[in-house]
Each structure stands twice: as C-alpha cells, then as structure tokens.
Write an enzyme that holds these catalytic residues in place. Structure first.
Site, PDB file in Angstrom:
ATOM      1  CB  THR A   1       0.086  -8.612   7.463  1.00  0.00           C
ATOM      2  OG1 THR A   1       0.563  -7.528   8.236  1.00  0.00           O
ATOM      3  CG2 THR A   1      -0.971  -9.373   8.246  1.00  0.00           C
TER       4      THR A   1
ATOM      5  CD  GLN B   1      -0.242   1.300   9.706  1.00  0.00           C
ATOM      6  OE1 GLN B   1      -0.625   0.596  10.638  1.00  0.00           O
ATOM      7  NE2 GLN B   1       0.087   0.794   8.534  1.00  0.00           N
TER       8      GLN B   1
ATOM      9  CE1 TYR C   1       0.221  -3.606   3.296  1.00  0.00           C
ATOM     10  CE2 TYR C   1       0.238  -2.812   1.031  1.00  0.00           C
ATOM     11  CZ  TYR C   1      -0.401  -2.944   2.253  1.00  0.00           C
ATOM     12  OH  TYR C   1      -1.651  -2.400   2.417  1.00  0.00           O
TER      13      TYR C   1
ATOM     14  CG  HIS D   1      -1.989  -7.389   4.807  1.00  0.00           C
ATOM     15  ND1 HIS D   1      -2.720  -7.145   5.957  1.00  0.00           N
ATOM     16  CD2 HIS D   1      -1.012  -6.440   4.779  1.00  0.00           C
ATOM     17  CE1 HIS D   1      -2.203  -6.098   6.593  1.00  0.00           C
ATOM     18  NE2 HIS D   1      -1.169  -5.648   5.899  1.00  0.00           N
TER      19      HIS D   1
ATOM     20  CG  ASP E   1       5.402  -4.922  11.729  1.00  0.00           C
ATOM     21  OD1 ASP E   1       6.015  -4.194  12.522  1.00  0.00           O
ATOM     22  OD2 ASP E   1       4.954  -4.520  10.640  1.00  0.00           O
TER      23      ASP E   1
ATOM     24  CG  ASP F   1       7.460  -5.419   7.650  1.00  0.00           C
ATOM     25  OD1 ASP F   1       7.624  -6.620   7.356  1.00  0.00           O
ATOM     26  OD2 ASP F   1       6.421  -4.994   8.204  1.00  0.00           O
TER      27      ASP F   1
ATOM     28  CE1 TYR G   1      -1.427   5.284   3.884  1.00  0.00           C
ATOM     29  CE2 TYR G   1      -2.765   6.342   5.571  1.00  0.00           C
ATOM     30  CZ  TYR G   1      -2.643   5.781   4.313  1.00  0.00           C
ATOM     31  OH  TYR G   1      -3.725   5.715   3.483  1.00  0.00           O
TER      32      TYR G   1
HETATM   33 MN    MN Z   1       4.258  -5.357   8.822  1.00  0.00          MN
END
Ligand code: MN
Length: 430
Positions: free
Chosen positions: A363, A244, A133, A138, A237, A131, A248
């Site tokens: 996103t 998170q 970014y 975003h 997602d 995934d 993270y």
């Molecule tokens: Mn995502």
C-alpha cells in the site's frame, strides 16, 4: 537508463487523440496490453491516444518490421514471450512502434482498434505473485493501530523489504466485478463465525512485471535488478480486514488477500518511465545501514515518480449522476524500498523468477492524511468515517461501490504519460 528519441516531448503522432495535453497515451508512452480479438483470444496491442495499435496486424502486413524473434513474440496471445526477450528487444520494439506512429510516418488507420470498444485481458500469464509492504507510512500507521503499545515498525522492516507470497490465480484485469468474500470472522466477545466480510477494503499499490528472470540457485544483484523489470501497472490489492485480523498471526495474510487483486490493463514499460526516475525517500539518520546486497549504487534513482488518485462512487451516487469523490492521492515515490530492492531480496535465496511474474509494492501511503492508501488508514479502522454525497458514510466498502485508481507521471521537460484506470465494482456476497 538514458533518454532517447522515444522520450522527446516534442514528438507527436498521426493518431490525433494522442496529441491532446491530457492524453494518457501520448507517443512517449506506448504501453503494451492484450485485447480480445474477434475469436476471443488475446492480441497484443499498444495504446496510442484513444486507439489500440494491433501489433499482429502491423507485423502481418509488414507495416511494422522487427527481427523475427521479436515479431514472433508480439504475435502471441500474451506478453510473456516478449517480456522474456530483455531490454534490448523491448527498446527495438518501442523504437520501431514509435516510428510507425509518429506524425512524419504515413497514416495506418486500418491497424487501429477503438479502445472504448476493446475488451482487455490480463497482459501476461502471471505465474507467481508476491506482495510487499514497502511504504514506511503505511507500515507505521498499521503498526500503530494493531500494536498501540509497541514500536510501530517491526524490527525487521528497516533491514529488508517485507513481503508475502500472494495468489496469482485471482489477479483480474480492471473492470472485473469483485464478489464480497466470505471468511472466518472473530467478534471481540465471542467465537468465530463464517460470514460475508464486513470490513472490505482496497489498497492503492503498483505492480512490477518481471521481464527476464533468473535460474533457480542464482541471484539478481541490486546493480542490474532494474534491467530485469519489464514495466509497471496499477494494482488494487482488495483486502478483507476482519478476516486478516483473525488469521494473520503467525504466518501473515492468507484468505484476506487471495480472493481478488485488480491490475490496470496497460503495462507502462520501464523505458517509458525513464524520465520520471528519482531518488526515493532518504533513510532517517538513525536507521540502520543497508546490507550490501540491498544497497543501490549512488545515483541509481530506482524510485519512480508516479502519482495516483483513488475515487469512489456508490451505486446511489451513480444512479443520481453524482460524480465520484476522491478518497486519497499517493505517489509511488513514497516507497522506502524500490522494486529493484524487492527483486534482489526476493531472489537472494536463489528463488527463480520468470517473465510475467508480478511483484506488488504494498500500500502506497504518504505522510499526509489524504495520502493514506486504504480505508483502514483513511478512516483509522472505521473510527473516522468518510461522508459521501449520497448521504451515506463509509468506514469500509459497501456492495455497489465502484473504486477507481488513476495514475500518471509528469515532470518538467518530459511529456505527461498516464497508466489509465484500475477499477472494480463490489458485488454482494454469494
Ligand atoms: Mn497489499
């Protein structure tokens, strides 16, 4: 990619529902998916109007005649083998299927299965999932929320498509219920606790399926990266924001993202998307120059103009018969990094990709408030709740909430094509 007769907006089908102006699946679309046969095993189909063309049935009856390798791949239980054959084979199949379904061909109703009775399965065996970014708005919004004192974009973001290796085992097809995950949550003023996620979110994304991959040690250059892509699906997602936030750093998302990701069942091929290719957002005047391996050829138009809406209906709204409310809208065109750039970067080390691997866009958020692609941004970490028609409000998702993403492409001079829906209902933690 050049346009051909399969894109002709004037073309119609003998499947009448495909010819309606608002049809998701007109004859110009012809997305591939997998539905459960009578024995429960997957069968490859093509969506046409409100029907599915059963490809194995079409091939077995010799109604659809294709070179042996392609026919064989389309009679299997997942799309991987067909995806691995490459763009000439994809075009051959699309052209023949279009000819079979066109108005001037004889009706073949016995090859159709009603879509509303079909149980859809994952279109491919997804070996690996990454995934990204890639939407600047975003990344900027999230940076502002989590690092209010620093530059919102991390210094690497303008130089490379940032991503993380996700979890293929929990990718599910639209309609699969999502159980609220447990996780380790860290209150501001105390030690961490293990409890059901309290800040459950969705992310509006798109996923690109890899068709032809690369051998370990070789790279996929930016010039032909698009040719390695088979097609695109909607991707949600699902994200546990409280998990998170605590987990993270320093290695990125882990359990916050690995419990479920939902994809739409119909893979809209890159060839079907050709009329809607466009330039992505321009880089700002003071952005650093791209390194050569990420620089697309002039006029390559690697962005795709796909529009999407996100709607939510709570359990209370559904019981009261209230229609779903739109939370936001978005466009894949907002991505600062194209799928071609993501693929070139991903393989720049010699990392091998295989047919059926999936890469997520990240996103999709645009510049406006109603184009923010997740609740974290829409409610600005829960500080600006959204009022629902049932009298409740949402900062994050509640049990019983149904979340649906719809997507489509439209452009002057081309047919309107849809992706269908990507939906899931949140079930209580177990
Ligand atoms: Mn995502």
């Amino acid at each position: 990619m050049t346009l051909n007769e399969t894109h002709d907006p004037a073309r119609t089908s003998w499947v009448e529902s495909a010819n309606q102006a608002d049809a998701c699946f007109p004859i110009q679309n012809l997305p591939f998916g997998v539905f459960a046969g009578e024995d429960g095993r997957g069968r490859i189909g093509v969506a046409i109007g409100n029907q599915i063309l059963d490809l194995a049935a079409a091939i077995e009856t010799e109604t659809l005649q294709l070179p042996g390798e392609i026919a064989c791949a389309l009679c299997s239980h997942r799309l991987n083998e067909f995806m691995s054959l490459g763009k000439d084979a994809w075009h051959t199949a699309r052209k023949s299927i279009g000819n079979l379904l066109a108005s001037d061909a004889p009706r073949q109703d016995r090859l159709l299965r009603p879509m509303d009775e079909a149980v859809m399965q994952l279109p491919a065996e997804i070996g690996d999932y990454t995934d990204f970014y890639a939407a600047r708005h975003h990344a900027t919004n999230v940076g502002r929320m989590f690092r209010p004192d620093g530059e919102p974009l991390m210094p690497n973001w303008l130089h490379l498509p940032v991503g993380y290796h996700g979890r293929a085992s929990s990718i599910v097809v639209s309609g699969t219920d999502i159980v609220r995950p447990h996780g380790q949550l860290k209150p501001e003023d105390g030690p961490p606790v293990f409890a059901p996620c309290r800040l459950l979110d969705y992310e509006l994304e798109f996923g690109a399926f890899i068709g032809t991959g690369n051998a370990m040690g070789s790279r996929i250059g930016i010039g032909d990266a698009s040719d390695h892509l088979f097609g695109v699906v909607i991707l949600n997602d699902w994200s546990a924001r409280d998990v998170q936030k605590w987990e993270y750093q320093p290695l990125g998302p882990f359990n916050a993202k690995n419990f479920a990701s939902t994809i739409s069942p119909w893979v809209v091929t890159m060839e079907a998307l050709a009329p809607y290719r466009s330039e992505g957002p321009a880089r700002a005047a003071d952005d650093p120059p791209l390194l050569d391996y990420l620089t697309p050829a002039p006029g390559s138009a690697d962005a795709i103009d796909v529009q999407a809406t996100v709607t939510l209906s709570s359990q209370g709204m559904r019981e009261a018969g209230t229609s779903a409310v739109q939370l936001s809208r978005g466009s894949l065109r907002e991505l600062s990094w194209s799928f071609a750039q993501m693929l070139s970067h991903h393989t720049s080390t010699g990392c091998p990709m295989a047919a059926g691997d999936l890469i997520g866009s990240g996103t999709v958020s645009g510049p406006d408030k109603d184009s923010r692609g997740c609740l974290l941004e829409l409610t600005w970490r829960g500080t600006e709740p959204i009022a629902l028609p049932d009298g409740t409000e949402r900062k994050f998702l509640q049990d019983g909430d149904a979340l649906t993403i719809d997507a489509w492409c439209e452009r002057q001079g081309a047919a309107r094509i849809g992706f269908g829906s990507c939906s899931g209902v949140i079930l209580p933690a177990q």
